[in-house]
Design a protein around this motif. Structure first.
Motif, PDB file in Angstrom:
ATOM      1  N   MET A 186      -0.828  18.259 -19.022  1.00  0.00           N
ATOM      2  CA  MET A 186      -0.267  17.094 -18.255  1.00  0.00           C
ATOM      3  C   MET A 186      -0.763  17.000 -16.924  1.00  0.00           C
ATOM      4  O   MET A 186      -0.754  18.026 -16.211  1.00  0.00           O
ATOM      5  N   THR A 187      -1.076  16.007 -16.381  1.00  0.00           N
ATOM      6  CA  THR A 187      -1.717  15.865 -15.069  1.00  0.00           C
ATOM      7  C   THR A 187      -0.506  15.176 -14.374  1.00  0.00           C
ATOM      8  O   THR A 187       0.073  13.870 -14.927  1.00  0.00           O
ATOM      9  N   THR A 188      -0.272  15.444 -13.114  1.00  0.00           N
ATOM     10  CA  THR A 188       0.684  14.842 -12.222  1.00  0.00           C
ATOM     11  C   THR A 188      -0.265  14.424 -11.092  1.00  0.00           C
ATOM     12  O   THR A 188      -0.899  15.249 -10.250  1.00  0.00           O
ATOM     13  N   GLU A 189      -0.233  13.072 -10.437  1.00  0.00           N
ATOM     14  CA  GLU A 189      -0.702  12.465  -9.692  1.00  0.00           C
ATOM     15  C   GLU A 189      -0.023  13.030  -8.325  1.00  0.00           C
ATOM     16  O   GLU A 189       1.186  12.845  -8.033  1.00  0.00           O
ATOM     17  N   ILE A 190      -0.839  13.481  -7.254  1.00  0.00           N
ATOM     18  CA  ILE A 190      -0.238  13.776  -5.990  1.00  0.00           C
ATOM     19  C   ILE A 190      -0.863  12.888  -5.090  1.00  0.00           C
ATOM     20  O   ILE A 190      -2.032  12.659  -4.780  1.00  0.00           O
ATOM     21  N   ARG A 191       0.228  12.447  -4.460  1.00  0.00           N
ATOM     22  CA  ARG A 191      -0.012  11.244  -3.475  1.00  0.00           C
ATOM     23  C   ARG A 191      -0.335  11.984  -2.059  1.00  0.00           C
ATOM     24  O   ARG A 191       0.457  12.908  -1.754  1.00  0.00           O
ATOM     25  N   THR A 192      -1.433  11.378  -1.320  1.00  0.00           N
ATOM     26  CA  THR A 192      -1.557  12.079  -0.035  1.00  0.00           C
ATOM     27  C   THR A 192      -1.559  10.846   0.909  1.00  0.00           C
ATOM     28  O   THR A 192      -1.538   9.523   0.754  1.00  0.00           O
ATOM     29  N   ASP A 193      -1.235  11.408   2.276  1.00  0.00           N
ATOM     30  CA  ASP A 193      -1.423  10.223   3.291  1.00  0.00           C
ATOM     31  C   ASP A 193      -2.616   9.200   3.158  1.00  0.00           C
ATOM     32  O   ASP A 193      -2.337   8.220   3.695  1.00  0.00           O
ATOM     33  N   SER A 194      -3.693   9.722   2.566  1.00  0.00           N
ATOM     34  CA  SER A 194      -4.868   8.881   2.786  1.00  0.00           C
ATOM     35  C   SER A 194      -4.773   7.880   1.757  1.00  0.00           C
ATOM     36  O   SER A 194      -5.233   6.590   1.913  1.00  0.00           O
ATOM     37  N   THR A 195      -3.818   7.573   0.526  1.00  0.00           N
ATOM     38  CA  THR A 195      -3.610   6.477  -0.081  1.00  0.00           C
ATOM     39  C   THR A 195      -2.898   5.428   0.852  1.00  0.00           C
ATOM     40  O   THR A 195      -2.759   4.471   0.322  1.00  0.00           O
ATOM     41  N   GLN A 196      -2.294   5.554   2.113  1.00  0.00           N
ATOM     42  CA  GLN A 196      -1.727   4.609   2.715  1.00  0.00           C
ATOM     43  C   GLN A 196      -2.630   4.000   3.896  1.00  0.00           C
ATOM     44  O   GLN A 196      -2.243   3.033   4.474  1.00  0.00           O
ATOM     45  N   LEU A 197      -3.824   4.537   3.633  1.00  0.00           N
ATOM     46  CA  LEU A 197      -4.820   3.979   4.794  1.00  0.00           C
ATOM     47  C   LEU A 197      -4.950   2.371   4.515  1.00  0.00           C
ATOM     48  O   LEU A 197      -5.097   1.836   5.903  1.00  0.00           O
ATOM     49  N   ASP A 198      -5.055   1.717   3.530  1.00  0.00           N
ATOM     50  CA  ASP A 198      -5.284   0.284   3.531  1.00  0.00           C
ATOM     51  C   ASP A 198      -3.924  -0.245   4.172  1.00  0.00           C
ATOM     52  O   ASP A 198      -4.332  -1.336   4.935  1.00  0.00           O
ATOM     53  N   ALA A 199      -3.042   0.021   3.885  1.00  0.00           N
ATOM     54  CA  ALA A 199      -1.753  -0.568   4.551  1.00  0.00           C
ATOM     55  C   ALA A 199      -1.736  -0.335   5.834  1.00  0.00           C
ATOM     56  O   ALA A 199      -1.451  -1.414   6.899  1.00  0.00           O
ATOM     57  N   VAL A 200      -2.123   0.843   6.520  1.00  0.00           N
ATOM     58  CA  VAL A 200      -2.223   1.216   8.005  1.00  0.00           C
ATOM     59  C   VAL A 200      -3.207   0.338   8.657  1.00  0.00           C
ATOM     60  O   VAL A 200      -2.955  -0.121   9.715  1.00  0.00           O
ATOM     61  N   GLY A 201      -4.167   0.201   8.156  1.00  0.00           N
ATOM     62  CA  GLY A 201      -5.241  -0.735   8.475  1.00  0.00           C
ATOM     63  C   GLY A 201      -4.925  -1.989   8.736  1.00  0.00           C
ATOM     64  O   GLY A 201      -5.347  -2.833   9.657  1.00  0.00           O
ATOM     65  N   ALA A 202      -4.322  -2.511   7.531  1.00  0.00           N
ATOM     66  CA  ALA A 202      -3.897  -3.768   7.474  1.00  0.00           C
ATOM     67  C   ALA A 202      -2.749  -4.221   8.741  1.00  0.00           C
ATOM     68  O   ALA A 202      -2.774  -5.209   9.376  1.00  0.00           O
ATOM     69  N   ALA A 203      -1.988  -3.311   8.967  1.00  0.00           N
ATOM     70  CA  ALA A 203      -0.984  -3.437   9.931  1.00  0.00           C
ATOM     71  C   ALA A 203      -1.649  -3.419  11.285  1.00  0.00           C
ATOM     72  O   ALA A 203      -1.349  -4.104  12.421  1.00  0.00           O
ATOM     73  N   MET A 204      -2.659  -2.480  11.405  1.00  0.00           N
ATOM     74  CA  MET A 204      -3.241  -2.442  12.968  1.00  0.00           C
ATOM     75  C   MET A 204      -4.130  -3.920  12.809  1.00  0.00           C
ATOM     76  O   MET A 204      -4.058  -4.286  14.094  1.00  0.00           O
ATOM     77  N   ALA A 205      -4.662  -4.448  11.943  1.00  0.00           N
ATOM     78  CA  ALA A 205      -5.635  -5.641  12.111  1.00  0.00           C
ATOM     79  C   ALA A 205      -4.641  -6.697  12.311  1.00  0.00           C
ATOM     80  O   ALA A 205      -4.901  -7.575  13.200  1.00  0.00           O
ATOM     81  N   LEU A 206      -3.497  -6.792  11.660  1.00  0.00           N
ATOM     82  CA  LEU A 206      -2.681  -7.759  11.877  1.00  0.00           C
ATOM     83  C   LEU A 206      -1.819  -7.873  13.538  1.00  0.00           C
ATOM     84  O   LEU A 206      -1.684  -8.979  14.044  1.00  0.00           O
ATOM     85  N   LEU A 207      -1.382  -6.732  13.754  1.00  0.00           N
ATOM     86  CA  LEU A 207      -0.867  -6.633  14.968  1.00  0.00           C
ATOM     87  C   LEU A 207      -2.034  -6.896  16.171  1.00  0.00           C
ATOM     88  O   LEU A 207      -1.689  -7.477  17.270  1.00  0.00           O
ATOM     89  N   SER A 208      -3.199  -6.468  15.855  1.00  0.00           N
ATOM     90  CA  SER A 208      -4.522  -6.821  16.776  1.00  0.00           C
ATOM     91  C   SER A 208      -4.574  -8.176  16.944  1.00  0.00           C
ATOM     92  O   SER A 208      -4.871  -8.785  18.099  1.00  0.00           O
ATOM     93  N   ALA A 209      -4.636  -8.755  15.794  1.00  0.00           N
ATOM     94  CA  ALA A 209      -5.081 -10.220  15.769  1.00  0.00           C
ATOM     95  C   ALA A 209      -3.757 -11.242  16.223  1.00  0.00           C
ATOM     96  O   ALA A 209      -4.272 -12.385  16.497  1.00  0.00           O
ATOM     97  N   HIS A 210      -2.764 -10.728  16.077  1.00  0.00           N
ATOM     98  CA  HIS A 210      -1.285 -11.435  16.592  1.00  0.00           C
ATOM     99  C   HIS A 210      -0.557 -10.891  17.729  1.00  0.00           C
ATOM    100  O   HIS A 210       0.592 -10.392  17.372  1.00  0.00           O
ATOM    101  N   PRO A 211      -1.087 -10.331  18.688  1.00  0.00           N
ATOM    102  CA  PRO A 211      -0.327  -9.666  19.765  1.00  0.00           C
ATOM    103  C   PRO A 211       1.196 -10.332  19.934  1.00  0.00           C
ATOM    104  O   PRO A 211       1.901  -9.933  20.767  1.00  0.00           O
ATOM    105  N   GLU A 212       1.174 -11.647  19.751  1.00  0.00           N
ATOM    106  CA  GLU A 212       2.253 -12.413  20.349  1.00  0.00           C
ATOM    107  C   GLU A 212       3.464 -12.412  19.332  1.00  0.00           C
ATOM    108  O   GLU A 212       4.516 -12.771  19.685  1.00  0.00           O
ATOM    109  N   LEU A 213       3.249 -11.510  18.071  1.00  0.00           N
ATOM    110  CA  LEU A 213       4.219 -11.480  17.098  1.00  0.00           C
ATOM    111  C   LEU A 213       5.495 -10.526  17.838  1.00  0.00           C
ATOM    112  O   LEU A 213       5.198  -9.730  18.685  1.00  0.00           O
TER     113      LEU A 213
END
Length: 113
Positions: free
Chosen positions: A1-28
């Motif tokens: 039986m294999t158990t998937e281990i989640r690492t912080d690297s699986t969050q990189l797309d979400a973190v990158g999108a948040a950085m892009a959003l906040l950079s593109a929309h500093p008025e938020l």
């Protein structure tokens, strides 16, 4: 039986999108941005996405809603114990996003001053 281990690297797309959003929309406004496993229609597993909470300002909720390209017709409203909220789902840069806007309900009785 294999158990998937989640690492912080699986969050990189979400973190990158948040950085892009906040950079593109500093008025938020400074919403409370966090990262969570979110359900995505058409997918069985949850994926990392952005969760944004905006407090006490429906106009700021609207600005975030527009940037996250959330259809206004899909916004749900609810209330409990004198607090109400709006919530909806969208995406930014291919990353799922959930937006919640909390606000106080007006008093039923007028102020007697």
């Amino acid at each position: 039986m294999t158990t998937e281990i989640r690492t912080d690297s699986t969050q990189l797309d979400a973190v990158g999108a948040a950085m892009a959003l906040l950079s593109a929309h500093p008025e938020l406004s400074a919403g409370c941005v966090s990262f969570r496993l979110l359900a995505v229609p058409g997918r069985l597993e949850r994926v990392w996405g952005m969760y944004v909470a905006v407090h006490r300002s429906l106009s700021e909720f609207e600005r975030w809603r527009e940037v996250l390209d959330i259809n206004p017709a899909t916004i749900d409203a609810d209330e409990y114990g004198g607090t109400a909220w709006l919530e909806g789902s969208g995406s930014f840069a291919g990353v799922p996003a959930e937006l919640v806007g909390y606000y106080d309900l007006p008093d039923d009785e007028p102020d007697e001053r």
